[in-house]
Design a protein around this motif. Sequence first.
Motif, PDB file in Angstrom:
ATOM      1  N   UNK A 197      28.474 -11.671 -50.487  1.00 53.69           N
ATOM      2  CA  UNK A 197      28.605 -12.360 -51.779  1.00 53.69           C
ATOM      3  C   UNK A 197      30.004 -12.255 -52.370  1.00 53.69           C
ATOM      4  N   UNK A 198      30.754 -11.219 -51.993  1.00 53.38           N
ATOM      5  CA  UNK A 198      32.047 -10.960 -52.615  1.00 53.38           C
ATOM      6  C   UNK A 198      33.057 -10.496 -51.569  1.00 53.38           C
ATOM      7  N   UNK A 199      34.329 -10.803 -51.800  1.00 50.59           N
ATOM      8  CA  UNK A 199      35.374 -10.296 -50.920  1.00 50.59           C
ATOM      9  C   UNK A 199      35.471  -8.779 -51.062  1.00 50.59           C
ATOM     10  N   UNK A 200      35.771  -8.117 -49.959  1.00 49.55           N
ATOM     11  CA  UNK A 200      35.895  -6.669 -50.054  1.00 49.55           C
ATOM     12  C   UNK A 200      36.396  -6.029 -48.780  1.00 49.55           C
ATOM     13  N   UNK A 201      36.411  -4.694 -48.796  1.00 50.31           N
ATOM     14  CA  UNK A 201      36.873  -3.896 -47.660  1.00 50.31           C
ATOM     15  C   UNK A 201      35.674  -3.207 -47.021  1.00 50.31           C
ATOM     16  N   UNK A 202      35.547  -3.364 -45.713  1.00 47.21           N
ATOM     17  CA  UNK A 202      34.422  -2.760 -45.002  1.00 47.21           C
ATOM     18  C   UNK A 202      34.580  -1.239 -44.981  1.00 47.21           C
ATOM     19  N   UNK A 203      33.566  -0.532 -45.486  1.00 51.61           N
ATOM     20  CA  UNK A 203      33.627   0.932 -45.461  1.00 51.61           C
ATOM     21  C   UNK A 203      32.675   1.512 -44.429  1.00 51.61           C
ATOM     22  N   UNK A 204      31.822   0.657 -43.850  1.00 52.16           N
ATOM     23  CA  UNK A 204      31.031   1.085 -42.700  1.00 52.16           C
ATOM     24  C   UNK A 204      31.962   1.174 -41.494  1.00 52.16           C
ATOM     25  N   UNK A 205      31.523   1.868 -40.454  1.00 51.57           N
ATOM     26  CA  UNK A 205      32.385   2.060 -39.289  1.00 51.57           C
ATOM     27  C   UNK A 205      32.705   0.742 -38.593  1.00 51.57           C
ATOM     28  N   UNK A 206      31.711  -0.129 -38.461  1.00 57.79           N
ATOM     29  CA  UNK A 206      31.945  -1.427 -37.831  1.00 57.79           C
ATOM     30  C   UNK A 206      30.800  -2.381 -38.178  1.00 57.79           C
ATOM     31  N   UNK A 207      31.075  -3.663 -38.049  1.00 57.87           N
ATOM     32  CA  UNK A 207      30.071  -4.691 -38.298  1.00 57.87           C
ATOM     33  C   UNK A 207      30.551  -5.989 -37.666  1.00 57.87           C
ATOM     34  N   UNK A 208      29.621  -6.900 -37.434  1.00 62.18           N
ATOM     35  CA  UNK A 208      29.955  -8.191 -36.845  1.00 62.18           C
ATOM     36  C   UNK A 208      29.471  -9.296 -37.773  1.00 62.18           C
ATOM     37  N   UNK A 209      30.309 -10.337 -37.953  1.00 61.52           N
ATOM     38  CA  UNK A 209      30.010 -11.381 -38.927  1.00 61.52           C
ATOM     39  C   UNK A 209      30.171 -12.771 -38.317  1.00 61.52           C
ATOM     40  N   UNK A 210      29.347 -13.702 -38.801  1.00 61.94           N
ATOM     41  CA  UNK A 210      29.499 -15.115 -38.499  1.00 61.94           C
ATOM     42  C   UNK A 210      30.371 -15.714 -39.601  1.00 61.94           C
ATOM     43  N   UNK A 222      34.196  -9.456 -35.097  1.00 61.06           N
ATOM     44  CA  UNK A 222      33.927  -8.023 -35.243  1.00 61.06           C
ATOM     45  C   UNK A 222      34.922  -7.397 -36.212  1.00 61.06           C
ATOM     46  N   UNK A 223      34.425  -6.582 -37.131  1.00 60.74           N
ATOM     47  CA  UNK A 223      35.252  -5.900 -38.127  1.00 60.74           C
ATOM     48  C   UNK A 223      35.072  -4.393 -37.989  1.00 60.74           C
ATOM     49  N   UNK A 224      36.168  -3.679 -38.228  1.00 61.32           N
ATOM     50  CA  UNK A 224      36.134  -2.218 -38.215  1.00 61.32           C
ATOM     51  C   UNK A 224      36.381  -1.698 -39.624  1.00 61.32           C
ATOM     52  N   UNK A 225      36.131  -0.419 -39.812  1.00 64.35           N
ATOM     53  CA  UNK A 225      36.315   0.211 -41.119  1.00 64.35           C
ATOM     54  C   UNK A 225      37.724  -0.060 -41.645  1.00 64.35           C
TER      55      UNK A 225
END
Length: 662
Positions: A197-210, A222-225
């Motif tokens: 919903x909002x722009x931000x910084x990933x604080x989880x170790x990793x995640x994948x997004x469409x 793929x995004x990393x912390x």
Amino acid sequence: MKKQDIGDENKSKVSKAPNPKTDQPKEVHSENDDHDHDQIGEEDSDWKSHWQLLLAIAILFVMLTLEFGFAYVPEFPINLIIFSVAYLLAGYNVLYMAWRKAIRFDFFNEFFLMSVATIGAFAIGSYSEGVAVMAFYSIGEWFQDAAVNRAKRSIKALLDIRPDEVTVIRNGKAEVINPKDVGLDEIIRVKPGEKVALDGELISEKASFNTAALTGESKPDSKAKGDTVYAGMINLNTVAEIKVTSLFTDSKLSKILEMVQDATARKSQTQLFISRFAKIYTPIVFALAVAVCLIPYFFVENYSFSEWFYRALVFLVISCPCALVVSIPLGYFGGIGLASRNGILFKGSNFLDVMTAINAVVMDKTGTLTEGVFKVQEIVTKDIEEPYLVKLAAAIESQSTHPIGIAIVQHAGTEKGKALSIAEVEEISGHGLKGKIDGKEVLAGNTKLMKKFKIEYPAEIDSIVYTIVVVAVDKKYKGHITIADKIKEDAAQAIKELHALNIKTVMLSGDKQAVVDEVAKKLGIDNAYGDLLPEDKVKKVQDLKNEGKHIAFVGDGVNDAPVVALADAGIAMGGLGSDATIETADIVIQNDQPSKIVTAIKIGKLTKQIVWQNIILAMTVKLIVLGLGAGGIATLWEAVIADVGVALLAILNAVRIQRMKL
């Protein structure tokens, strides 16, 4: 038929310098102006008007069946009453709009034209034809509204992707609230399958997004912390926690949505011409209709007013500029929607026209043709330890957002030691950086910077092809860092396709000529110029314009603002992180692919082709039937069928663009 307003009043906040070739004055409306789409066939209109039309058609059908298939035919005044009911059911909205405009002395519009023609038909006893004209006209309106609303829904479904609620972590507990109520630095949680919903910084170790909603590309990212995540992305597999860095109204997605809405309000030159044409055309048509009715009195034996009045009515019906005022905006609207689905955002339909005339594409190198992801390749030192040289370079480059500086800072990330004191950092455009570090004057930049400050450096540096950052301390050369960039995968194909369209390609870069020549050779670019300052780029573009070239400039919408303003179309490689380019450029390519430049040109050409097909079709048919009507050959039935028919063909042709794949 009516002219559709397919966007709100243009409120674009474009920050670049005005471009007289593309910037247009806004249309100003008063509170009482009639927006026709608010009156007839709007997407959320009630079913009552549809049932009215269907009932009117049913009554017309029954009456015609009685008239031609049975001995019994209702006589006056029964037939007048029945046809009047059908007429009011079919034409209530048209009559209402004609009245509203007439009380403001606006008589020259399609609503007043259709009202005069159908009431006139009743006046001479042609009841069935009067009802038929209004019924078929309303059927055309219904199909038109369906086409326009489909286009609206298509773009709305594509762009209206902001979730209505978000899970925020407060005091260790998860709360579901409206995204507008989330503040900076708060933590939001996004489950698999949910939209960010909002722009931000990933604080989880990793995640994948469409990222399809933002870039048009559906492959996972793929995004990393520590990586940036944007509103509109869809979380694919794991629960992700994100620290909010932008408020709801400041997100990348909000800016994109605002820009696309503005785009539908900014009209093309063709649309503006048709609007002006309609204002002149309609009163001329009224005058000619009067002439068709009255002038024969002086030249024709056995002149019959009712006969020539009937011909004038036919003339009025067929002259209605329905196909033009509907299909043309719809065509441009479809073009903007097609571009959006391909990850290209036009700031107005006028830029669709601009792209059709482009015969020279001028491109920046870094971030446009190359990925802009630099890696340190080699470090050479003189009378200084390598780690300290890297720390000095990273310290001063940390004050810059240039990709080269970021590469050095990232490379120095593992270096340990005492933090350095930085002061008086100054960026020298096209050269590099100057500053004070622990009391020492440090220079970091290209060889032009060394020459500017009369600092001697090894001659072999000038022969190095790759990007070089030369470092000097207290006026003495201390070493250099070699950095390499990577050419984008589709860059060569983009250049090849541009040449296939007979478009000249030019590359302008502040990088040294040897690097620029190597990239140009690999890609097959026509002309490439390096060692350029911002003012040099402006001069090169001006020289091309003096040669008669219509130019699209592709690059960074902020650093190259003077060139963007000078070019006929400024195209920004917006990617997922460059907010300023959305504010500056005329066209934004969201996924940074050079091949999308070709796609934007093709969409512009395709849109203009469809628009002109509709103009030629409408004018040809109308001129033929106008002549037949004035000559007494065409009847009201034929006039309305021809009018509605050509309008429907034009609408179908316009919506064709929404289904095309490029």
